[in-house]
Design a protein around this motif. Structure first.
Motif, PDB file in Angstrom:
ATOM      1  N   GLY A  13       1.809  22.749   6.354  1.00 35.49           N
ATOM      2  CA  GLY A  13       2.969  23.570   6.719  1.00 35.49           C
ATOM      3  C   GLY A  13       3.976  23.629   5.588  1.00 35.49           C
ATOM      4  O   GLY A  13       3.818  22.964   4.558  1.00 35.49           O
ATOM      5  N   ASP A  14       4.981  24.478   5.772  1.00 37.75           N
ATOM      6  CA  ASP A  14       6.071  24.603   4.807  1.00 37.75           C
ATOM      7  C   ASP A  14       5.607  25.027   3.419  1.00 37.75           C
ATOM      8  O   ASP A  14       6.183  24.641   2.411  1.00 37.75           O
ATOM      9  N   GLU A  15       4.569  25.848   3.374  1.00 40.42           N
ATOM     10  CA  GLU A  15       4.056  26.305   2.078  1.00 40.42           C
ATOM     11  C   GLU A  15       4.876  27.456   1.506  1.00 40.42           C
ATOM     12  O   GLU A  15       4.689  27.835   0.351  1.00 40.42           O
ATOM     13  N   ALA A  40       7.748  26.181  14.020  1.00 39.23           N
ATOM     14  CA  ALA A  40       7.730  26.808  12.703  1.00 39.23           C
ATOM     15  C   ALA A  40       9.148  27.076  12.214  1.00 39.23           C
ATOM     16  O   ALA A  40      10.055  27.273  13.014  1.00 39.23           O
ATOM     17  N   GLY A  41       9.291  27.069  10.918  1.00 34.85           N
ATOM     18  CA  GLY A  41      10.571  27.450  10.313  1.00 34.85           C
ATOM     19  C   GLY A  41      10.270  28.223   9.045  1.00 34.85           C
ATOM     20  O   GLY A  41       9.943  27.632   8.034  1.00 34.85           O
ATOM     21  N   HIS A  42      10.305  29.543   9.134  1.00 36.72           N
ATOM     22  CA  HIS A  42       9.937  30.360   7.983  1.00 36.72           C
ATOM     23  C   HIS A  42      11.196  30.880   7.296  1.00 36.72           C
ATOM     24  O   HIS A  42      11.957  31.651   7.868  1.00 36.72           O
ATOM     25  N   PRO A 304      13.753  14.880   5.945  1.00 37.84           N
ATOM     26  CA  PRO A 304      13.222  14.900   4.580  1.00 37.84           C
ATOM     27  C   PRO A 304      11.700  14.980   4.642  1.00 37.84           C
ATOM     28  O   PRO A 304      11.068  14.331   5.469  1.00 37.84           O
ATOM     29  N   ARG A 305      11.120  15.812   3.766  1.00 38.77           N
ATOM     30  CA  ARG A 305       9.661  15.931   3.760  1.00 38.77           C
ATOM     31  C   ARG A 305       9.057  14.905   2.819  1.00 38.77           C
ATOM     32  O   ARG A 305       9.646  14.599   1.781  1.00 38.77           O
ATOM     33  N   ARG A 306       7.890  14.409   3.177  1.00 43.18           N
ATOM     34  CA  ARG A 306       7.144  13.513   2.302  1.00 43.18           C
ATOM     35  C   ARG A 306       6.539  14.377   1.194  1.00 43.18           C
ATOM     36  O   ARG A 306       6.080  15.491   1.462  1.00 43.18           O
TER      37      ARG A 306
END
Ligand code: IMO
Ligand code: MG
Length: 422
Positions: A13-15, A40-42, A304-306
């Motif tokens: 996700g988050d690409e 989702a968060g686009h 925070p994303r890894r």
């Protein structure tokens, strides 16, 4: 007859799906979501403004588009109504540009409570869900208990709502001993339902197939990513829908023979939000540097994303299962300032090298890296492939040769303009 093109994420996700759909939409009349929901968060950026879409397809900003919320999507009327109000406040006429499937399932306020209760009960083994009620809603769908968008038009709607809510109440009390108060959310939910009733709630599968016979170009917009697919992702640390290309058929009601181009989006590195295996995760300052430069904080939850290096093993697995015909590389500008860039080319498991994605990714999986020389320069203003530094091209061409698919679009920054289309 036209075919339906697909754009989807190949990682966790988050690409950068929002930006890509926004760049691609001028070519399409119809943009359709086929799975997932407000987890989702686009993000889209243009005219110096940022927008985040959760349920609404990313074509909504372009005039003349039809935006479809397909049957495979799960809808929270509160979140969808908020999105609609926000867009309308900026002058977007959502009402004239969006249709909703009768068969899309509704996320009830109690589904959110069930999500929270289930995560709390899992303790350290929690999924790291966005807590939007996605899992419990899909469970009710496959368990044949769900409420669908088409039900809101029935005089028996309230009765059905209350029956399902009562079922949830019982589980929450008896199984989880979970305390909650949804009075406020429920009131907003009912208001949301009233707003959604103003939209065409239709058999979108018939509409979508009609657009195909009319030769209208259609783009299916995936949410989440291939490694979060309920069947092929890092189960159980996944979402509850099929995020792969095959989900387009079930989530919109189109035949496999109608699938056209499959655009696979990946970031030049990797991120993951929530728990679960992530072989190339970096716990050092390099990971922190990626997070800061890439603004890697969740668009839906702010977590925070890894962060870690690109994982070719996982990427090739995703390319294979989606039948990707064209790759799109996002956020390559984030790597502008690294002396060395690493790519995981295989895993070592119990002293043995494997080059496929295993059933279980345990702690013993050690990534094997190939090192690339960084390009160490600002690429954000470059607009053609030829302008890019040699080291950058080497990175691109390596990925192309490993996957056997060419990279058609390279993103060099968040703005619409900061894109190279080859
Ligand atoms: P977009 O479309 C990144 C992750 C959650 C969690 C797991 C299950 O913006 O790329 P869920 O709420 O579905 O039960 O959560 O999946 N997850 C996402 N991660 N981007 C997303 O969507 C995600 N949607 C869900 O963090 O680990
Ligand atoms: Mg996201």
């Amino acid at each position: 007859m036209k075919k339906i093109d697909v754009v989807l994420g190949l990682q966790w996700g988050d690409e950068g799906k929002g930006k890509v759909v926004d760049v691609l939409t001028p070519r399409y009349n119809v943009i359709a979501r086929f799975q997932g929901g407000p987890n989702a968060g686009h993000s889209l950026h243009f005219n110096n403004k940022s927008y985040v879409l959760h349920t609404i397809p990313s074509g909504i900003f372009r005039d003349g588009t039809i935006n479809v919320i397909g049957n495979g999507v799960v809808v929270d009327p509160v979140i969808l109504a908020e999105e609609i109000h926000e867009l309308e406040a900026t002058g977007v006429d959502v009402l004239s540009k969006m249709i909703i499937s009768k068969r899309a399932h509704l996320i009830l306020p109690t589904h959110r409570m069930l999500d929270a209760a289930s995560e709390a009960a899992k303790g350290a083994g929690k999924i790291g869900s966005t807590l939007k009620g996605i899992g419990p809603t899909y469970m009710d769908k496959t368990g044949r208990n769900g409420l669908r968008m088409g039900d809101v038009l029935s005089p028996a709607f309230l009765e059905r709502y209350n029956a399902l809510k009562a079922k949830h109440d019982e589980i929450l009390r008896l199984q989880y001993n979970f305390e909650y108060d949804i009075t406020e959310y429920e009131a907003k939910w009912m208001e949301g339902i009233e707003l959604l009733k103003k939209f065409p709630i239709v058999d979108t599968e018939i509409e979508v197939n009609k657009y195909l016979t009319e030769d209208k170009p259609i783009l299916a917009e995936g949410a989440q990513g291939s490694m979060l697919d309920v069947d092929f992702g890092t189960y159980p640390f996944v979402t509850s829908s099929n995020t792969l290309c095959s989900g387009v058929c079930t989530g919109l009601g189109v035949a496999p023979t109608r699938i056209g181009e499959v655009y696979g989006i990946f970031k030049a590195y990797c991120t993951r939000v929530g728990s679960g295996p992530f072989p190339t995760e970096l716990f050092d300052e390099t990971g922190e540097k990626l997070r800061q430069l890439g603004h890697e904080f969740g668009a839906t939850t702010g977590r925070p994303r890894r962060c870690g290096w690109l994982d070719m093993v996982a990427l090739k697995y995703a390319v294979m299962m989606n039948g990707v015909t064209s790759l799109i590389m996002m956020k390559s500008d984030i790597l502008n300032d690294f002396d060395t860039i690493k790519v995981c080319v295989g895993y070592e498991v119990n002293g043995e090298r494997i080059d496929y994605f295993p059933f279980e990714v345990a702690d013993e999986v050690t990534p094997i890296y190939r090192e690339f020389k960084g390009w160490n320069c600002d690429t954000t203003k470059m607009r053609t492939y030829d302008e890019l530094p040699a080291e950058f091209k080497e990175y691109v061409e390596y990925i192309e040769s490993e996957t056997g698919v060419s990279i058609g679009i390279i993103s060099l920054g968040p703005d619409r303009e900061e894109t190279i289309v080859r």
